[in-house]
Scaffold this motif. Sequence first.
Motif, PDB file in Angstrom:
ATOM      1  N   LEU A   1       0.828  -1.203   0.000  1.00 46.40           N
ATOM      2  CA  LEU A   1       0.000   0.000   0.000  1.00 46.40           C
ATOM      3  C   LEU A   1       0.867   1.258   0.000  1.00 46.40           C
ATOM      4  O   LEU A   1       0.579   2.230  -0.706  1.00 46.40           O
ATOM      5  N   PHE A   2       1.949   1.220   0.780  1.00 51.84           N
ATOM      6  CA  PHE A   2       2.862   2.373   0.821  1.00 51.84           C
ATOM      7  C   PHE A   2       3.450   2.636  -0.559  1.00 51.84           C
ATOM      8  O   PHE A   2       3.469   3.794  -1.021  1.00 51.84           O
ATOM      9  N   ALA A   3       3.945   1.592  -1.213  1.00 55.29           N
ATOM     10  CA  ALA A   3       4.550   1.759  -2.537  1.00 55.29           C
ATOM     11  C   ALA A   3       3.528   2.289  -3.543  1.00 55.29           C
ATOM     12  O   ALA A   3       3.836   3.182  -4.346  1.00 55.29           O
ATOM     13  N   THR A   4       2.300   1.765  -3.483  1.00 56.40           N
ATOM     14  CA  THR A   4       1.251   2.193  -4.417  1.00 56.40           C
ATOM     15  C   THR A   4       0.884   3.654  -4.194  1.00 56.40           C
ATOM     16  O   THR A   4       0.861   4.455  -5.135  1.00 56.40           O
ATOM     17  N   PHE A   5       0.591   4.017  -2.936  1.00 58.61           N
ATOM     18  CA  PHE A   5       0.152   5.378  -2.631  1.00 58.61           C
ATOM     19  C   PHE A   5       1.292   6.390  -2.801  1.00 58.61           C
ATOM     20  O   PHE A   5       1.054   7.533  -3.199  1.00 58.61           O
ATOM     21  N   PHE A   6       2.520   5.960  -2.488  1.00 51.48           N
ATOM     22  CA  PHE A   6       3.654   6.861  -2.680  1.00 51.48           C
ATOM     23  C   PHE A   6       3.857   7.178  -4.160  1.00 51.48           C
ATOM     24  O   PHE A   6       4.121   8.327  -4.535  1.00 51.48           O
ATOM     25  N   LEU A   7       3.719   6.154  -5.016  1.00 53.63           N
ATOM     26  CA  LEU A   7       3.851   6.359  -6.459  1.00 53.63           C
ATOM     27  C   LEU A   7       2.761   7.308  -6.962  1.00 53.63           C
ATOM     28  O   LEU A   7       3.046   8.253  -7.719  1.00 53.63           O
ATOM     29  N   LEU A   8       1.516   7.077  -6.536  1.00 54.25           N
ATOM     30  CA  LEU A   8       0.412   7.938  -6.956  1.00 54.25           C
ATOM     31  C   LEU A   8       0.622   9.370  -6.469  1.00 54.25           C
ATOM     32  O   LEU A   8       0.371  10.326  -7.209  1.00 54.25           O
ATOM     33  N   TYR A   9       1.066   9.515  -5.224  1.00 52.75           N
ATOM     34  CA  TYR A   9       1.292  10.854  -4.657  1.00 52.75           C
ATOM     35  C   TYR A   9       2.425  11.578  -5.381  1.00 52.75           C
ATOM     36  O   TYR A   9       2.310  12.766  -5.712  1.00 52.75           O
ATOM     37  N   ALA A  10       3.518  10.843  -5.660  1.00 49.70           N
ATOM     38  CA  ALA A  10       4.660  11.447  -6.349  1.00 49.70           C
ATOM     39  C   ALA A  10       4.273  11.903  -7.756  1.00 49.70           C
ATOM     40  O   ALA A  10       4.618  13.021  -8.186  1.00 49.70           O
ATOM     41  N   VAL A  11       3.547  11.057  -8.476  1.00 52.24           N
ATOM     42  CA  VAL A  11       3.096  11.418  -9.830  1.00 52.24           C
ATOM     43  C   VAL A  11       2.138  12.604  -9.770  1.00 52.24           C
ATOM     44  O   VAL A  11       2.186  13.509 -10.615  1.00 52.24           O
ATOM     45  N   THR A  12       1.267  12.619  -8.755  1.00 53.26           N
ATOM     46  CA  THR A  12       0.320  13.734  -8.588  1.00 53.26           C
ATOM     47  C   THR A  12       1.056  15.054  -8.421  1.00 53.26           C
ATOM     48  O   THR A  12       0.757  16.042  -9.108  1.00 53.26           O
ATOM     49  N   VAL A  13       2.003  15.078  -7.498  1.00 53.51           N
ATOM     50  CA  VAL A  13       2.745  16.319  -7.225  1.00 53.51           C
ATOM     51  C   VAL A  13       3.559  16.730  -8.444  1.00 53.51           C
ATOM     52  O   VAL A  13       3.516  17.899  -8.874  1.00 53.51           O
ATOM     53  N   MET A  14       4.289  15.773  -9.028  1.00 55.19           N
ATOM     54  CA  MET A  14       5.128  16.112 -10.187  1.00 55.19           C
ATOM     55  C   MET A  14       4.290  16.557 -11.378  1.00 55.19           C
ATOM     56  O   MET A  14       4.625  17.534 -12.067  1.00 55.19           O
ATOM     57  N   GLY A  15       3.185  15.859 -11.623  1.00 46.53           N
ATOM     58  CA  GLY A  15       2.321  16.210 -12.749  1.00 46.53           C
ATOM     59  C   GLY A  15       1.738  17.596 -12.613  1.00 46.53           C
ATOM     60  O   GLY A  15       1.741  18.387 -13.569  1.00 46.53           O
ATOM     61  N   ASN A  16       1.255  17.925 -11.429  1.00 46.13           N
ATOM     62  CA  ASN A  16       0.683  19.253 -11.201  1.00 46.13           C
ATOM     63  C   ASN A  16       1.742  20.344 -11.235  1.00 46.13           C
ATOM     64  O   ASN A  16       1.505  21.439 -11.759  1.00 46.13           O
TER      65      ASN A  16
ATOM     66  N   PRO B   1      -6.776  13.653  -7.482  1.00 46.34           N
ATOM     67  CA  PRO B   1      -5.601  14.489  -7.773  1.00 46.34           C
ATOM     68  C   PRO B   1      -4.610  13.829  -8.734  1.00 46.34           C
ATOM     69  O   PRO B   1      -3.921  14.510  -9.483  1.00 46.34           O
ATOM     70  N   PHE B   2      -4.553  12.477  -8.699  1.00 47.52           N
ATOM     71  CA  PHE B   2      -3.670  11.750  -9.617  1.00 47.52           C
ATOM     72  C   PHE B   2      -4.175  11.849 -11.057  1.00 47.52           C
ATOM     73  O   PHE B   2      -3.384  12.011 -11.997  1.00 47.52           O
ATOM     74  N   LEU B   3      -5.492  11.765 -11.246  1.00 49.09           N
ATOM     75  CA  LEU B   3      -6.060  11.768 -12.593  1.00 49.09           C
ATOM     76  C   LEU B   3      -6.085  13.157 -13.225  1.00 49.09           C
ATOM     77  O   LEU B   3      -5.949  13.287 -14.443  1.00 49.09           O
ATOM     78  N   ASN B   4      -6.282  14.197 -12.423  1.00 45.70           N
ATOM     79  CA  ASN B   4      -6.502  15.531 -12.976  1.00 45.70           C
ATOM     80  C   ASN B   4      -5.401  16.043 -13.898  1.00 45.70           C
ATOM     81  O   ASN B   4      -5.708  16.612 -14.952  1.00 45.70           O
ATOM     82  N   PRO B   5      -4.104  15.890 -13.561  1.00 46.70           N
ATOM     83  CA  PRO B   5      -3.071  16.363 -14.506  1.00 46.70           C
ATOM     84  C   PRO B   5      -3.189  15.714 -15.881  1.00 46.70           C
ATOM     85  O   PRO B   5      -2.947  16.360 -16.902  1.00 46.70           O
ATOM     86  N   PHE B   6      -3.568  14.428 -15.912  1.00 48.56           N
ATOM     87  CA  PHE B   6      -3.738  13.744 -17.194  1.00 48.56           C
ATOM     88  C   PHE B   6      -4.977  14.264 -17.925  1.00 48.56           C
ATOM     89  O   PHE B   6      -4.973  14.411 -19.153  1.00 48.56           O
ATOM     90  N   ILE B   7      -6.035  14.545 -17.169  1.00 52.50           N
ATOM     91  CA  ILE B   7      -7.248  15.106 -17.769  1.00 52.50           C
ATOM     92  C   ILE B   7      -6.951  16.464 -18.401  1.00 52.50           C
ATOM     93  O   ILE B   7      -7.426  16.786 -19.493  1.00 52.50           O
ATOM     94  N   PHE B   8      -6.147  17.286 -17.717  1.00 52.47           N
ATOM     95  CA  PHE B   8      -5.808  18.618 -18.215  1.00 52.47           C
ATOM     96  C   PHE B   8      -4.996  18.563 -19.496  1.00 52.47           C
ATOM     97  O   PHE B   8      -5.096  19.455 -20.338  1.00 52.47           O
TER      98      PHE B   8
END
Length: 314
Positions: free
Chosen positions: A26-41, A283-290
């Motif tokens: 769960l940590f690896a999954t959520f950390f990856l999603l969080y990192a991509v979210t921050v970097m993407g935005n 928050p993970f999906l929004n950068p891709f939507i934009f």
Amino acid sequence: MLGNYSSATEFFLLGFPGSQEVRRILFATFFLLYAVTVMGNVVFIITVCVDKCLQSPMYFFLGHLCVLEILITSTAVPFMLWGLLLPSTQIMSLTACAAQLYLYLSLGTSELALMGVMAVDCYVAVCNPLRYDIIMNSSTCIWVIIVSWVLGFLSEIWPVYATFQLTFCKSSVLDHFYCDRGQLLKVSCEDTLFTEFILFLMAVFIIIVSLIPTIVSYTYIISTILKIPSASGWRKSFSTCASHFTCVVIGYGSCLFFYMKPKQTQAAEYNQIVSLLVLVVTPFLNPFIFTLRNDKFIQAFGDGMKHCYQLLKN
């Protein structure tokens, strides 16, 4: 009578159940999603700030939406990740709990207000294109952003204050990964029925008020698009609002599931799933939507990458 009770001064958050191996996954999954979210935005924000072709109200609002997404997910996800690594450290003081809840709710309300503003921006772009630059000038854009932020932070003062005026004496354990209001009401030894009802009414009011400009704007937008004779004109008009409309569906859909229920003390599993949707998935999906269907941004991002490559090469 309540004076005999001692209210909890700190809370222990249970987080996610399971073995240490499950927690690591769960940590690896959520950390990856969080990192991509921050970097993407962050990438989106930097590209909008640097490229002159993106200096328009639509990208200005999208940039602020990215800022809000980063802040919203950062109110809870880092603490959640830390708890997955070290479960014994998921202890939060009453003050920290109040601050986390207030920031989360205030930022979420500001985001709803901003999406309403973006709907009006789409309406002006599609229905009044010749007057767009006059109506959506830089002064207007700055003011509506300020109002969105101020309204968000002012509207959540009383709900959070009312929540933390309760006495939490049933337990100091919250069955959640962040300071969830439903769990706080659950561990209160007072009758919270009236408080829950008032909070429900306020949530309904905030969502409906922010949704009205969106509904009205899209009613006019669809009516205008249907009058366009050419298919290319249809596609161009729909592409102007596609990203925003997708965000509206995801954002308001999450809010309707999460907030617009009279009983705030919902099952912990239900609240956790919807919280993950709001704090991690959206928050993970929004950068891709934009970006994915935004040819103008893709072109600007490609030009920026080429420029960076040339600088590094030289």
